[in-house]
Write an enzyme that holds these catalytic residues in place. Sequence first.
Site, PDB file in Angstrom:
ATOM      1  CD  GLU A  35      -8.798  69.937  21.576  1.00  0.00           C
ATOM      2  OE1 GLU A  35      -8.408  70.160  22.730  1.00  0.00           O
ATOM      3  OE2 GLU A  35      -8.319  70.516  20.583  1.00  0.00           O
ATOM      4  CE1 TYR A 118      -8.714  74.503  24.751  1.00  0.00           C
ATOM      5  CE2 TYR A 118      -9.128  72.156  25.092  1.00  0.00           C
ATOM      6  CZ  TYR A 118      -8.492  73.180  24.415  1.00  0.00           C
ATOM      7  OH  TYR A 118      -7.658  72.880  23.389  1.00  0.00           O
ATOM      8  CG  ASP A 136      -4.951  75.519  26.487  1.00  0.00           C
ATOM      9  OD1 ASP A 136      -4.558  76.693  26.360  1.00  0.00           O
ATOM     10  OD2 ASP A 136      -4.452  74.578  25.847  1.00  0.00           O
ATOM     11  CB  CYS A 177       4.363  83.319  24.466  1.00  0.00           C
ATOM     12  SG  CYS A 177       4.047  84.444  25.829  1.00  0.00           S
ATOM     13  CB  CYS A 184      10.776  88.578  25.318  1.00  0.00           C
ATOM     14  SG  CYS A 184       9.543  88.038  26.515  1.00  0.00           S
ATOM     15  CB  CYS A 187       8.511  87.555  20.839  1.00  0.00           C
ATOM     16  SG  CYS A 187       6.717  87.503  20.728  1.00  0.00           S
TER      17      CYS A 187
END
Length: 282
Positions: A35, A118, A136, A177, A184, A187
């Site tokens: 992370e 987060y 995030d 995305c 799109c 998608c």
Amino acid sequence: MKPVQRHLLSWYAKNGRASLPWRKTRDPYRILVSEFMLQQTQVDRVLPKYRAFVKRFPTVRALAAASLADVIREWRGLGYNSRALRLKRIAEAVVTRFDGAVPRDLEALRGLKGIGPYTAAALRAFAFECDDAAVDTNVGRVVQRLTRGAEEPQALVPRGRGHDWNSALMDFGATICTARAPKCAICPLKKVCLSFPIAPSDLQRERPKVKAVPFERTTRFARGRIIDRLRSLPAGRRVSLLALHRELALPGRSAKDVTILVEALARDGLVTVRKRQVALTD
Ligand code: SF4
């Protein structure tokens, strides 16, 4: 399960990056390392550095016991070196306060300096399989587009699937995305997305309104160059502030600017300055 959950998890099962080493492990220390590395750094660049880092410091105790200079050297190539410092300090706190076991409890995690909302949620979801939403910028953008603000990210996490759900949203935001050019037309969520097809005016609105500064003129670049120079010093050696200024020739930075940058790095604990001579903190 809601249609959006079903569609996204089914997309993830076929297209997700479940084989990433930090997705396969449930070791909270390794997930913490990943992370920290993944903050502001692309997956491809993180992969080899992650493997080398956990090989060299395989446990939270090993990282806590290492010298800061060694940790910063191992961080080479990732940038944002203050992440290495924060990670090491967290490892030290986990050893002294939790006997070397990264806590699962949200309050305990948030009590560790350097772990924000987060990272705490990501640790709980990825290491302990809790149903926390790790939000995030990417995930926030995807959820906002999908629901146009009608649902909180936490309300979308399917029960018992926090690990896969958060992983799926991250991969989906990175590949379909995306911030600048969402796909799109192809998608898998277009039937359930309240923004489909996303309007150019919406994309425009999302764009941060900051004036771009050339990278070589940023503080990040200058700090990175200073740390890189100090990394290359043989053990026990120091370099003078003046030599640093002359060798690095940072665009638009005077000798005084370099001193100010070094003092800021010293306040962060990354370097030490003695008699105007600088080295990485041991
Ligand atoms: S339809 Fe477009 S905006 Fe909606 S989730 Fe898919 S890629 Fe994103």
